[in-house]
Design a protein around this motif. Structure first.
Motif, PDB file in Angstrom:
ATOM      1  N   LEU A 172       7.743  28.142   5.201  1.00 40.98           N
ATOM      2  CA  LEU A 172       8.088  28.522   6.571  1.00 40.98           C
ATOM      3  C   LEU A 172       8.708  29.923   6.576  1.00 40.98           C
ATOM      4  CD1 LEU A 172       8.237  27.318   9.513  1.00 40.98           C
ATOM      5  CD2 LEU A 172      10.633  26.817   9.005  1.00 40.98           C
ATOM      6  N   GLU A 176      12.124  33.862   9.885  1.00 42.28           N
ATOM      7  CA  GLU A 176      12.457  33.920  11.313  1.00 42.28           C
ATOM      8  C   GLU A 176      12.190  32.575  11.994  1.00 42.28           C
ATOM      9  OE1 GLU A 176       8.397  35.930  10.679  1.00 42.28           O
ATOM     10  OE2 GLU A 176      10.385  35.901   9.750  1.00 42.28           O
ATOM     11  N   ASP A 177      11.153  31.855  11.550  1.00 40.54           N
ATOM     12  CA  ASP A 177      10.892  30.524  12.104  1.00 40.54           C
ATOM     13  C   ASP A 177      11.954  29.526  11.662  1.00 40.54           C
ATOM     14  OD1 ASP A 177       8.650  31.449  13.370  1.00 40.54           O
ATOM     15  OD2 ASP A 177       7.256  30.805  11.814  1.00 40.54           O
ATOM     16  N   PHE A 192      14.908  30.040  13.840  1.00 40.65           N
ATOM     17  CA  PHE A 192      14.640  29.545  15.197  1.00 40.65           C
ATOM     18  C   PHE A 192      14.806  28.022  15.274  1.00 40.65           C
ATOM     19  CE2 PHE A 192      11.567  27.686  18.196  1.00 40.65           C
ATOM     20  CZ  PHE A 192      12.019  28.242  19.378  1.00 40.65           C
ATOM     21  N   TYR A 193      14.149  27.288  14.366  1.00 41.97           N
ATOM     22  CA  TYR A 193      14.212  25.825  14.414  1.00 41.97           C
ATOM     23  C   TYR A 193      15.575  25.293  13.992  1.00 41.97           C
ATOM     24  CZ  TYR A 193       9.199  25.802  15.240  1.00 41.97           C
ATOM     25  OH  TYR A 193       7.971  25.987  15.789  1.00 41.97           O
TER      26      TYR A 193
END
Length: 294
Positions: free
Chosen positions: A275, A278-279, A282-283
């Protein structure tokens, strides 16, 4: 008797469930080489190639012993070997390399001035790095440090008078005559005595220093693979811990979020090592907001 057994079981359960964060398992990279061979420049090039957070360069020069007034005068006359000024300070180096189980270790590192031949009053602090690059003439010399290293690197194996003169005159306030005197009196003999034998334990020898882009890429790739392997082991340990405590009662202070499809999906994404960063942020933020709302 029943109480004793119960307490022993509780202790055993806590030991099984003990958690050590991934940053507590520091990857240590050694870079050795002769004086003026470009060890620091190579370390900086590797850091730039890695482009990762929490990478620290620890120079063994920081651990030179403080000098007596008489020894200081000898150093200013270029009549004292840098080798003889090297303090082992092994315990401090190991403290930097091996944080506590909870990753909370920090270490204050002394700063050494080659112009003053003395330690400065200020220090610099490092906190539990993911990757620690230990660079110095003797980085691959002590077996106790070698056992901790994931990768052992040696710069150009030949001693270079030109490299040392350029560095010492430019960066350390030395004069040309003093550099040449120290070279033939101490640096060259100590190279054959201490530095050259380290090639026997080196995993990679890097000729041409920072100009050798292929070697730097190889070192960087090896470090990334080591970190990826440690990440996989960490995830396996998390699964083991989950199994070990899945039937244990939770504390009355613990609040559990309802396991909705959204939360299951976020958990699956956060455990995906591919992953993008930045993702992940975010999550993770989404999950934190849910926890705060709860």
């Amino acid at each position: 008797m029943e109480t004793t057994v119960a307490r022993a079981t509780d202790v055993d359960q806590r030991e099984k469930a003990h958690y050590s964060p991934p940053w507590a398992n520091t990857s240590i990279i050694g870079i050795a080489g002769s004086s003026g061979s470009g060890k620091t420049s190579l370390a900086l090039a590797i850091v730039a190639e890695l482009n990762l957070p929490w990478v620290v360069i620890l120079s063994m020069d920081s651990f030179y012993r403080p000098l007596t007034p008489e020894q200081s005068q000898q150093a200013f006359r270029n009549e004292r070997s840098e080798t003889s000024r090297k303090g082992t300070c092994l315990q401090k180096q190991l403290e930097c390399a091996m944080p506590d189980d909870d990753g909370s270790k920090k270490a204050d590192i002394p700063l050494y001035s080659f112009e003053k031949h003395a330690r400065l009053e200020r220090t610099t602090t490092i906190y539990s790095p993911h990757v620690l690059i230990l660079e110095g003439i003797f980085a691959l010399h002590d077996p106790r440090i070698l056992e901790l290293m994931d990768l052992k690197t040696l710069t150009a194996i030949s001693a270079s008078l030109e490299g040392q003169v350029v560095r010492d005159v430019r960066d350390r306030g030395r004069d040309l005559e003093g550099c040449i005197k120290q070279w033939f009196s101490f640096v060259k003999p100590n190279f054959h005595k201490y530095v050259e034998p380290q090639r026997q334990v080196a995993d990679i020898i890097v000729p041409r220093g920072v100009e050798n882009k292929v070697a730097i890429s190889m070192v960087s790739d090896r470090i990334c693979k080591t970190l990826a392997q440690k990440s996989r082991l960490h995830q396996s340990e998390l699964k083991r811990l989950g199994k070990a405590v899945e039937n244990a009662p939770l504390s009355k202070n613990v609040m559990v979020l309802e396991e909705t499809p959204q939360i299951k999906g976020i958990n699956a994404l956060l455990l995906d090592t591919d992953l993008p960063a930045e993702d992940f942020v975010f999550y993770f933020d989404r999950l934190v907001c849910m926890l705060i709302d709860k």
